[in-house]
Design a protein around this motif. Sequence first.
Motif, mmCIF file in Angstrom:
data_model
loop_
_atom_site.group_PDB
_atom_site.id
_atom_site.type_symbol
_atom_site.label_atom_id
_atom_site.label_comp_id
_atom_site.label_asym_id
_atom_site.label_seq_id
_atom_site.Cartn_x
_atom_site.Cartn_y
_atom_site.Cartn_z
ATOM 1 N N GLY A 1 38.576 49.774 112.309
ATOM 2 C CA GLY A 1 38.275 50.054 110.920
ATOM 3 C C GLY A 1 37.288 51.196 110.884
ATOM 4 N N LYS A 2 37.646 52.262 110.205
ATOM 5 C CA LYS A 2 36.725 53.405 110.163
ATOM 6 C C LYS A 2 35.674 53.162 109.090
ATOM 7 C CE LYS A 2 38.699 56.487 113.010
ATOM 8 N NZ LYS A 2 38.020 57.255 114.027
ATOM 9 N N LYS A 3 34.537 52.674 109.537
ATOM 10 C CA LYS A 3 33.471 52.453 108.571
ATOM 11 C C LYS A 3 32.267 53.274 109.006
ATOM 12 C CE LYS A 3 34.202 48.158 109.388
ATOM 13 N NZ LYS A 3 33.800 46.805 109.706
ATOM 14 N N VAL A 4 31.632 53.901 108.075
ATOM 15 C CA VAL A 4 30.450 54.674 108.424
ATOM 16 C C VAL A 4 29.284 53.706 108.564
ATOM 17 C CG1 VAL A 4 28.914 56.518 107.701
ATOM 18 C CG2 VAL A 4 31.337 56.641 107.167
ATOM 19 N N ALA A 5 28.610 53.797 109.692
ATOM 20 C CA ALA A 5 27.495 52.890 109.924
ATOM 21 C C ALA A 5 26.346 53.215 108.993
ATOM 22 C CB ALA A 5 27.035 53.033 111.362
ATOM 23 N N ASN A 6 25.750 52.155 108.491
ATOM 24 C CA ASN A 6 24.570 52.383 107.675
ATOM 25 C C ASN A 6 23.354 52.374 108.588
ATOM 26 O OD1 ASN A 6 22.664 52.619 105.775
ATOM 27 N ND2 ASN A 6 23.168 50.725 104.661
ATOM 28 N N ILE A 7 23.099 53.519 109.156
ATOM 29 C CA ILE A 7 22.040 53.648 110.154
ATOM 30 C C ILE A 7 20.684 53.286 109.558
ATOM 31 C CG2 ILE A 7 20.833 55.311 111.628
ATOM 32 C CD1 ILE A 7 23.459 54.893 112.768
ATOM 33 N N ARG B 1 19.757 49.679 109.882
ATOM 34 C CA ARG B 1 20.030 49.011 111.145
ATOM 35 C C ARG B 1 19.141 49.451 112.304
ATOM 36 N NH1 ARG B 1 24.437 45.901 111.983
ATOM 37 N NH2 ARG B 1 25.672 45.520 110.134
ATOM 38 N N TYR C 1 30.041 58.305 115.603
ATOM 39 C CA TYR C 1 29.159 57.843 114.517
ATOM 40 C C TYR C 1 29.912 56.944 113.539
ATOM 41 C CZ TYR C 1 25.953 58.112 110.539
ATOM 42 O OH TYR C 1 25.119 57.798 109.501
ATOM 43 N N GLU C 2 31.135 57.350 113.262
ATOM 44 C CA GLU C 2 31.958 56.633 112.269
ATOM 45 C C GLU C 2 32.271 55.188 112.658
ATOM 46 O OE1 GLU C 2 33.953 58.415 109.455
ATOM 47 O OE2 GLU C 2 31.951 59.294 109.668
ATOM 48 N N VAL C 3 32.281 54.917 113.970
ATOM 49 C CA VAL C 3 32.712 53.578 114.403
ATOM 50 C C VAL C 3 31.539 52.717 114.905
ATOM 51 C CG1 VAL C 3 35.076 54.208 114.976
ATOM 52 C CG2 VAL C 3 33.288 54.475 116.700
ATOM 53 N N LEU C 4 30.320 53.151 114.596
ATOM 54 C CA LEU C 4 29.161 52.416 115.127
ATOM 55 C C LEU C 4 29.077 50.972 114.634
ATOM 56 C CD1 LEU C 4 26.162 54.915 115.281
ATOM 57 C CD2 LEU C 4 27.518 53.986 117.136
ATOM 58 N N ASN C 5 29.698 50.700 113.494
ATOM 59 C CA ASN C 5 29.656 49.334 112.963
ATOM 60 C C ASN C 5 30.773 48.442 113.515
ATOM 61 O OD1 ASN C 5 27.427 48.839 111.501
ATOM 62 N ND2 ASN C 5 28.286 49.451 109.523
ATOM 63 N N ASP C 6 31.604 48.997 114.416
ATOM 64 C CA ASP C 6 32.663 48.190 115.042
ATOM 65 C C ASP C 6 32.188 47.673 116.391
ATOM 66 O OD1 ASP C 6 34.273 48.792 112.935
ATOM 67 O OD2 ASP C 6 35.337 50.428 113.942
ATOM 68 N N LYS D 1 28.243 45.410 118.482
ATOM 69 C CA LYS D 1 28.710 46.615 117.782
ATOM 70 C C LYS D 1 28.013 47.819 118.409
ATOM 71 C CE LYS D 1 29.224 44.082 113.508
ATOM 72 N NZ LYS D 1 28.687 43.794 112.191
ATOM 73 N N ARG E 1 30.207 35.449 118.863
ATOM 74 C CA ARG E 1 31.385 36.308 118.663
ATOM 75 C C ARG E 1 32.475 36.134 119.713
ATOM 76 N NH1 ARG E 1 28.081 41.782 117.363
ATOM 77 N NH2 ARG E 1 27.216 41.124 115.361
ATOM 78 N N GLY F 1 41.620 46.641 116.608
ATOM 79 C CA GLY F 1 41.665 47.144 115.242
ATOM 80 C C GLY F 1 40.489 48.067 115.035
#
Lengths: 548, 241
Positions: free
Chosen positions: A293-299, A302, B124-129, B91, A322, A291
């Motif tokens: 999910g297109k989420k923008v990382a909050n760099i 982090r 960049y967009e998927v770095l949290n996956d 991730k 995990r 799956g």
Amino acid sequence: MNKTLLLFKTMVKMHFSMVGKDEKFKFNVFIISIALIPIGIMWMFLLNTIISSLYLVLEPTGHESIIIATGLVLTGILLLFTSIPSILSSFYFAEDIEDYLAMPFHPYQLVIGKSLAPLLTIYGLSAVIIVPILFFYGLASGGGILFALNGFLTFIFFPLIPFILSSLMVMVLMRYANISKNKDRTKLVAGMFSLFLIVGFNVIIRLNQDTEQLSQGFATWVEQQDQLLWNFTKFLPNVYAATNALEVEVWWHSILFLILFLLITVIAMALFIVFGQRFYYQGVLGIAGGGKGKKVANIETRTSSRSILWSYTIKELKTIIRTPAFFMNCVINSLFAPFFIFIMMFIDENIGAMADTLQSIAPKSILLAMFLFSLFVLGTNATATSSISREGTNWFTNLYMPIQPKTILYGKLLAAWIVEFVSIVLLLILFGFVINVPIIVLLLWLILVIGGSWISNLIGVYIDIYNPKLNWNDEQQVFKSRFAPLLSLLILFFGFGTLVLSLWFLPFVTNVWITFLILSIVIGASIYFTQRKLIQTVHNQFMYIMEK
Amino acid sequence: MIQFQNVTKSYSGDKKAVDQLNLTIPDGKIFGFLGPNGAGKSTTIKMLTGILPIDEGTITINSFDISKHPLEAKKTFGYVPDSPNMFLRLKGIEYLNFIGDVYDIPTDQRKEKIEYLTKEFGIYEVLNDAIQTYSHGMRQKVIVSGVLLHDPDVWILDEPLTGLDPKSSYKLKEMMREHARKGKTVFFSTHVLEVVEQLCDQVAIINNGKLEFTGQMDDMREKFNTEGSLEQLFLELTNHE
């Protein structure tokens, strides 16, 4: 059919590719087998006592066959639920599934091939339950050749129906569950489900148990519940047929039921094939897709810097939490023992009496008993004994990065220690609030057990370094057919068990403080020497782990 | 600079996977390492990166011996393995932070670099996956980003372009050229001969554990007296048994 056989044979070969080639493995099997002899004898003795005394009570009323029926029903239920995680991981989550999906096989052929791993577990489990039950029943009833033959056929064919029922449940569930998105969650839920069922099952059995008059009570209970039990066998119809087939007084009656028993099994197998053909692909296709999910990382939040040791430890802990198979085996299973005792304590009405009794026991004895019990709980934890094996073929990532082997070792030890600390906290609550152990003893115990946990992890990692299991294609395999955890537990138990027993009986050690002092010195010394040895081993073996 | 001196490795039995390998990979060059399947390429790269112990001989990376000073040697190179299926439960951002911690990259530089690299590669967009949910190419990109994040002098890349889309493949090739232009070392193995022709300043061909040829592309053509393609040369060399 030839292709099905070919597929099954290939999977068998792959499953047993390492067996017999590894001298260390053979040696471990030998050592563990010897160590298990006393436990095996105790188990046999217990079953023999229960069965022969029940037989004596039930035989006059003509209800003796209920012993076999109960044995088979309980085994059937146990197999039904314990096989779910293994079926799930073999049918749906094994890494090699995708390779087979691309080949021209029918779904039912794949399902038959993939049954090997769960069936091995199931037959292993039923071998230690069904075989002795039938043997002791045969002894008590004086069963002859027909009983032996029927008994043998029961052992071969009985476990198939619980396995098939679980498989059908899993296949139907997977057909409708949207697992490609929640692959990990599905595995975890299935694992927890089985575990809680086992706990629940134990609790129910315990609630109904009158230990003082086990045989008499059971006999009366059986007479009252006779109809209920036979009704219950409707869920596992082969129990009814098998039990009647094993009643060999009238031979043609027995043969007829044997035919019925075999017929039921054949029908179940046919159903398994039909269901497999119908449902397997619908569940398994799409498993490989992740799956996204297109989420923008909050760099911003982090990017933090950590020491290598801490960063490595966190990486280890995250991987354990995990990965469902790791989480189940390393975290949940280790909580099982304290949690289980916790429930038992609450159910038991004598808890007040136990707290009172504690007042009259010498603090030294309380400390020793608590310490040994905790070591048992900690020794069963699989985090340390799987620390190298969990990496699998990716162990090489530890080799090309500029991290000291010592740091990797401490990272793994620290992660295992943190996981075990959760059990320690549970035990602390159990001892402190449920049993009301005196506060001083509790504090001394806590200090000892924190050291004990470290030494148990040192032993675990040491064993794993010498005999890691890196070539697995499903995470569950890290914990299967391995002797490392048992070996670690035995070393810990024999070592500290002897010490605790000596301290218990030595006349000049009466004071709790002296006991604490002696235990601390021994733990401290063991940590010092084991850790030194381990660091030396890591230094020498680090590069060669992949070649083992 | 990378130097192999009389390097030998054999697995169980007598057959040598790598036999008396002598090779120098100079700075400022893109060096292609070629050979048919089972020739000893992976074994060589594994010894170079400290994954496999060396039976005989020495390997030095920027004058650090990988066997004697493994930590110092490992700090000077970045490695992209042939299979990017690792750290799958982490991730993307957690993996890059882990690399940042291992290679002591200051926090302020880290943030900027992660953002730049992952935006360049479109991850960049998927770095949290979790990396597990990434495709093969995306996994490759996150591992390459990890290497570029600590900006080592020596790049060791095992089949780095496999699975990359044309845009990312082009970017990585540009980055390799740029790295060599700065006077640093790029050592990579590949099966794609077109890439070697486009990219490499020097090549080495290994077969049956032995070095068949090392030198510049033109030297190779000259030596074998042919104007044919690299493919023809390669086939000719590796079939000369």
